[in-house]
Write a protein that holds these residues in place. Structure first.
Motif, PDB file in Angstrom:
ATOM      1  N   THR A 143       0.412  -1.159  -0.503  1.00  0.00           N
ATOM      2  CA  THR A 143      -0.273   0.479   0.358  1.00  0.00           C
ATOM      3  C   THR A 143       1.198   1.708  -0.163  1.00  0.00           C
ATOM      4  N   ALA A 144       0.628   2.268  -1.193  1.00  0.00           N
ATOM      5  CA  ALA A 144       0.966   3.551  -1.294  1.00  0.00           C
ATOM      6  C   ALA A 144       0.378   4.557  -0.951  1.00  0.00           C
ATOM      7  N   ALA A 145       1.084   5.100   0.384  1.00  0.00           N
ATOM      8  CA  ALA A 145      -0.068   6.507   0.735  1.00  0.00           C
ATOM      9  C   ALA A 145       0.663   8.010   0.364  1.00  0.00           C
ATOM     10  N   ALA A 146      -0.264   9.323  -0.093  1.00  0.00           N
ATOM     11  CA  ALA A 146       0.599  10.147   0.077  1.00  0.00           C
ATOM     12  C   ALA A 146      -0.765  11.080   0.959  1.00  0.00           C
ATOM     13  N   SER A 147       0.098  12.210   1.383  1.00  0.00           N
ATOM     14  CA  SER A 147      -1.029  12.926   1.907  1.00  0.00           C
ATOM     15  C   SER A 147      -0.129  14.335   2.487  1.00  0.00           C
ATOM     16  N   ARG A 148      -0.437  15.414   2.932  1.00  0.00           N
ATOM     17  CA  ARG A 148       0.085  16.924   2.701  1.00  0.00           C
ATOM     18  C   ARG A 148       0.276  16.807   3.872  1.00  0.00           C
ATOM     19  N   ASP A 149      -0.454  16.375   5.331  1.00  0.00           N
ATOM     20  CA  ASP A 149      -0.166  15.845   6.420  1.00  0.00           C
ATOM     21  C   ASP A 149       1.176  14.772   7.637  1.00  0.00           C
ATOM     22  N   PHE A 150       1.409  13.960   5.911  1.00  0.00           N
ATOM     23  CA  PHE A 150       3.084  13.586   6.420  1.00  0.00           C
ATOM     24  C   PHE A 150       4.114  14.388   6.541  1.00  0.00           C
ATOM     25  N   THR A 151       5.075  13.928   7.419  1.00  0.00           N
ATOM     26  CA  THR A 151       6.475  14.860   7.556  1.00  0.00           C
ATOM     27  C   THR A 151       7.087  14.693   7.229  1.00  0.00           C
ATOM     28  N   GLU A 152       7.787  13.027   6.656  1.00  0.00           N
ATOM     29  CA  GLU A 152       8.867  12.157   6.009  1.00  0.00           C
ATOM     30  C   GLU A 152       8.297  11.288   5.497  1.00  0.00           C
ATOM     31  N   ASP A 153       8.637  10.507   4.004  1.00  0.00           N
ATOM     32  CA  ASP A 153       8.368   9.584   3.455  1.00  0.00           C
ATOM     33  C   ASP A 153       8.893   8.047   4.510  1.00  0.00           C
ATOM     34  N   ARG A 154       7.983   7.456   4.952  1.00  0.00           N
ATOM     35  CA  ARG A 154       8.573   6.269   5.289  1.00  0.00           C
ATOM     36  C   ARG A 154       7.565   5.206   4.700  1.00  0.00           C
ATOM     37  N   LEU A 155       8.762   4.179   4.915  1.00  0.00           N
ATOM     38  CA  LEU A 155       8.410   2.834   5.176  1.00  0.00           C
ATOM     39  C   LEU A 155       8.231   1.473   6.265  1.00  0.00           C
ATOM     40  N   TRP A 156       7.377   0.411   6.022  1.00  0.00           N
ATOM     41  CA  TRP A 156       7.541  -0.410   6.102  1.00  0.00           C
ATOM     42  C   TRP A 156       7.335  -1.959   5.886  1.00  0.00           C
ATOM     43  N   LEU A 157       7.992  -2.639   6.108  1.00  0.00           N
ATOM     44  CA  LEU A 157       8.334  -4.624   5.732  1.00  0.00           C
ATOM     45  C   LEU A 157       7.760  -5.236   6.564  1.00  0.00           C
ATOM     46  N   ASN A 158       6.804  -6.035   6.525  1.00  0.00           N
ATOM     47  CA  ASN A 158       5.840  -7.061   7.233  1.00  0.00           C
ATOM     48  C   ASN A 158       5.845  -6.401   8.890  1.00  0.00           C
ATOM     49  N   GLY A 159       5.351  -5.577   8.629  1.00  0.00           N
ATOM     50  CA  GLY A 159       5.295  -4.432   9.781  1.00  0.00           C
ATOM     51  C   GLY A 159       6.215  -3.617  10.684  1.00  0.00           C
ATOM     52  N   ALA A 160       7.476  -3.741  10.455  1.00  0.00           N
ATOM     53  CA  ALA A 160       8.500  -3.440  10.860  1.00  0.00           C
ATOM     54  C   ALA A 160       9.139  -2.186  10.030  1.00  0.00           C
ATOM     55  N   GLU A 161       9.375  -1.090  10.973  1.00  0.00           N
ATOM     56  CA  GLU A 161       9.749   0.171  10.360  1.00  0.00           C
ATOM     57  C   GLU A 161      11.049  -0.017   9.162  1.00  0.00           C
ATOM     58  N   ALA A 162      11.567   0.668   8.008  1.00  0.00           N
ATOM     59  CA  ALA A 162      12.500   0.477   7.605  1.00  0.00           C
ATOM     60  C   ALA A 162      12.776   0.904   6.659  1.00  0.00           C
ATOM     61  N   ASP A 163      14.198   0.822   6.556  1.00  0.00           N
ATOM     62  CA  ASP A 163      15.265   2.419   5.508  1.00  0.00           C
ATOM     63  C   ASP A 163      14.778   2.271   4.441  1.00  0.00           C
ATOM     64  N   VAL A 164      13.856   3.632   4.235  1.00  0.00           N
ATOM     65  CA  VAL A 164      13.052   4.115   3.452  1.00  0.00           C
ATOM     66  C   VAL A 164      14.158   5.309   2.635  1.00  0.00           C
ATOM     67  N   GLY A 165      15.189   5.293   2.721  1.00  0.00           N
ATOM     68  CA  GLY A 165      16.276   6.608   2.072  1.00  0.00           C
ATOM     69  C   GLY A 165      17.308   4.956   1.346  1.00  0.00           C
ATOM     70  N   HIS A 166      17.058   4.124   1.514  1.00  0.00           N
ATOM     71  CA  HIS A 166      17.845   3.134   0.586  1.00  0.00           C
ATOM     72  C   HIS A 166      17.090   3.145  -1.109  1.00  0.00           C
ATOM     73  N   PRO A 167      18.948   3.400  -1.672  1.00  0.00           N
ATOM     74  CA  PRO A 167      19.101   4.323  -2.980  1.00  0.00           C
ATOM     75  C   PRO A 167      17.559   3.850  -3.766  1.00  0.00           C
ATOM     76  N   ARG A 168      17.361   2.498  -3.917  1.00  0.00           N
ATOM     77  CA  ARG A 168      17.031   1.330  -4.437  1.00  0.00           C
ATOM     78  C   ARG A 168      15.390   1.705  -4.007  1.00  0.00           C
ATOM     79  N   VAL A 169      14.946   2.015  -3.584  1.00  0.00           N
ATOM     80  CA  VAL A 169      13.999   1.857  -2.986  1.00  0.00           C
ATOM     81  C   VAL A 169      13.234   4.026  -3.731  1.00  0.00           C
ATOM     82  N   GLN A 170      14.561   5.110  -3.322  1.00  0.00           N
ATOM     83  CA  GLN A 170      14.724   6.001  -3.954  1.00  0.00           C
ATOM     84  C   GLN A 170      14.775   6.099  -5.188  1.00  0.00           C
ATOM     85  N   ALA A 171      15.043   5.640  -6.069  1.00  0.00           N
ATOM     86  CA  ALA A 171      15.269   5.942  -7.798  1.00  0.00           C
ATOM     87  C   ALA A 171      14.121   5.434  -8.203  1.00  0.00           C
ATOM     88  N   CYS A 172      13.184   4.130  -7.562  1.00  0.00           N
ATOM     89  CA  CYS A 172      11.755   3.784  -7.871  1.00  0.00           C
ATOM     90  C   CYS A 172      10.996   5.047  -7.874  1.00  0.00           C
TER      91      CYS A 172
END
Lengths: 400, 400
Positions: free
Chosen positions: B53-82
């Motif tokens: 699920t991808a969501a966007a909102s003006r209320d979000f203060t930063e990009d965030r990523l959860w993998l199988n329920g655990a927060e993960a590094d959204v700054g990973h270069p490959r995630v950022q490239a996509c």
């Protein structure tokens, strides 16, 4: 050669060799002509040798052969090929010289007895030493002094390399009749006095695919083997000769490891695939890489043939430490005092950081023993008649 | 896309794919351009899928990523490239159309949550499904409808093949910018309705070398990989497409096995060598060859990726018998009733001569379970809002 006597006899010894540029695949299965040249190190006969006595007598009623004391099939096509070729050279040599005694000897039946000074079950390549020794003993019996690697090759391809000591190249050759597919010495054994060899004899797994059958399946099915033979090996052979000439262990060791890996890669590219490396081989390979990485350069180099044993090359000043690393990585089960055999190995205390970096996953009992040896000479004549394996009656006289 | 709302959200699912002509080695590590084309079968999402699920909102203060329920590094270069590439396509699509709502959406931070319906620890290639799903969900969020395999490729090379169902080719391409390095469908999944896939999940050994690092070492050190990429794969790719078009299981299965073996051969030709096959893989390979030899033709075909699990292709009428062969060869330790998962498998009684010829060396407990699946479709949109992985607050709303 004493053909006037009722019994003529000659005894020779011959060495095992370990290829560092591997032979795998024939372009002619009858003449045993390889698809690529190869290069090997001849191991010292003090540790690994075959002894063969060949005798001829007018009293013998049939050709007979004994291997390690048990009678074997003298009609084996490869044994017969060696016998036929040595006799052909002997006849050619005599020409029409009218030496009737020599001609008589050639008409007599032969008895041959052969023994290894190492357990056959250990899976150490014994066919190379065996055929080199057979050909050497027959040649002595008949007084043949010609180049014999071509004849030994008819027994077992790699046997031609056991006809020389030190560092030996088996040239692929170009002629369809195989007369230029010969072994010659790249350097004699004293050329690199610091070079040592450790054979890690692993606990016996049966060889799953015989190499003769395996290599022909590879020739027929592996596109990578074709590329290796045509493109990769010619380059590597020239490099390897240079490394040996310069006694450059870094270059020699790296290339030996790469070539061993590539040989096993072509086995895996064969269909159905052939596996000679197992999980223990992987452990030994990983251990060697960790050890080299810890030291920052190539201190040990592994090579594996068509069986599970590992052969490690190292310089003399590395042996004590690396043997201790192997002892810690594969703690001996019971025979602690027989774990190291062959040339003496000194004790070594391993620095703690080396143990931490290198001895990461001990596998108790996986290595049966380590045989410490070094490059050695080619086939030798045994002058002492008490060493003949056949008695005056032409039968095996003892079982060692 | 609902950009006027405070929270825009889209959920997609995407499949795993299994290569039958393998991808190994990049010619451009940044753009993820391969040294050779590859071909895969997309597996059905009923058994193996990623949901994102991808969501966007003006209320979000930063990009965030959860993998199988655990927060993960959204700054990973490959995630950022996509993320960057999907946004670029979205901007290009909008052009100067002055759709301020869409432009706003593109300026918002995103939250992304992703889950697999299979245990990550099982070592089933999840990065392909993961990036295909990320790109699909982001594209939906931003209303992008362009060809997306080029974007998914930036996440993980093989992810581009998960953008299509059925039988999928990833063309190597020629251009340095990668715009022709795309996936396209060779045949949709209903093309070969009898084809089945058995994933043999083996007891967990850690992947020794990550594939991204491993393949670049191979590119740098393996002469055989270069030959494979330049000469062997182009021929094989054409053959494989023909086998698929003709639904020729004999040809398909043989070539899949050969190509798997050749991929692992190039790993072994890498320096230091990379091993993904272990003694259990050898057991499974030997079992498949014995089974096929017993039947006199190719009934099952194995393929192995950069991990220890085996994937077996077979036709539907072979599944019951072969699953029983696997059960007898790798008797389940405890979970006998969960040994077979996925599509139903019928019971089979093995003829005694089959057992004698094929089940020669049982290894109890070595296979954890068998997952029975089949080719399936590409990424799917999840319409049902209750299936979103993010709640109205933009945070993960449950842990499955």
């Amino acid at each position: 050669m004493a053909a006037e006597r009722a019994l003529a006899m000659a005894t020779c010894t011959a060495p095992v060799n370990i290829a560092v540029i591997k032979y795998w695949g024939k372009r002619d299965t009858d003449l045993i002509l390889p698809i690529n040249s190869s290069l090997s190190v001849t191991l010292h006969q003090d540790q690994l040798k075959t002894t063969t006595t060949a005798a001829a007598s007018r009293d013998f009623t049939e050709d007979r052969l004994w291997l390690n004391g048990a009678e074997a099939d003298v009609g084996h096509p490869r044994v017969q090929a060696c016998l036929r070729e040595v006799r052909r050279l002997a006849r050619k040599r005599r020409g029409g010289s009218g030496d009737s005694a020599a001609r008589s000897l050639l008409s007599y039946k032969v008895h041959v007895a052969s023994e290894n000074n190492f357990p056959t079950a250990a899976g150490l390549a014994s066919s190379a030493a065996g055929y080199a020794c057979l050909v050497s003993a027959l040649a002595r019996l008949y007084g043949v002094e010609e180049e014999l690697s071509e004849v030994a090759r008819r027994g077992s391809g790699s046997a031609c390399r056991s006809m020389w000591g030190g560092f030996v190249q088996w040239q692929r050759g170009e002629r369809p009749d195989g007369t230029d597919s010969l072994a010659h010495q790249v350097a004699p054994e004293p050329h690199w006095p610091e070079l040592r060899v450790l054979v890690l004899v692993v606990s016996g797994e049966k060889k799953p695919v015989a190499s003769t059958a395996g290599m022909q399946t590879s020739v027929e099915t592996s596109p990578l083997l074709k590329h290796r033979a045509e493109v990769v090996v010619p380059e590597r052979l020239a490099q390897m000769i240079q490394h040996i000439q310069e006694r450059d262990f870094e270059g020699f060791g790296q290339l030996a490891m790469r070539d061993s890996n590539q040989f096993h890669a072509t086995c895996l590219d064969t269909f159905p695939p052939i596996f000679y490396l197992n999980d223990l081989s992987r452990h030994i390979i990983a251990l060697a890489h960790r050890y080299n990485a810890h030291h920052g350069h190539t201190k040990v180099a592994y090579t594996f043939d068509a069986g599970p044993n590992a052969v490690i090359f190292a310089l003399a000043d590395t042996v004590d430490e690396f043997v201790e690393v192997v002892r810690r990585s594969f703690p001996p089960a019971t025979n602690g005092d027989q774990f190291v055999r062959g040339l003496p190995v000194g004790s070594a205390t391993l620095p703690q950081e080396l143990v931490a970096a290198v001895v990461t996953e001990p596998v108790p009992g996986a290595v049966q023993y380590i045989l410490h040896t070094k490059p050695g000479p080619g086939p030798q004549l045994v002058d002492d008649p008490s060493q003949h394996l056949l008695g005056a009656d032409g039968l095996p006289r003892r079982r060692t």
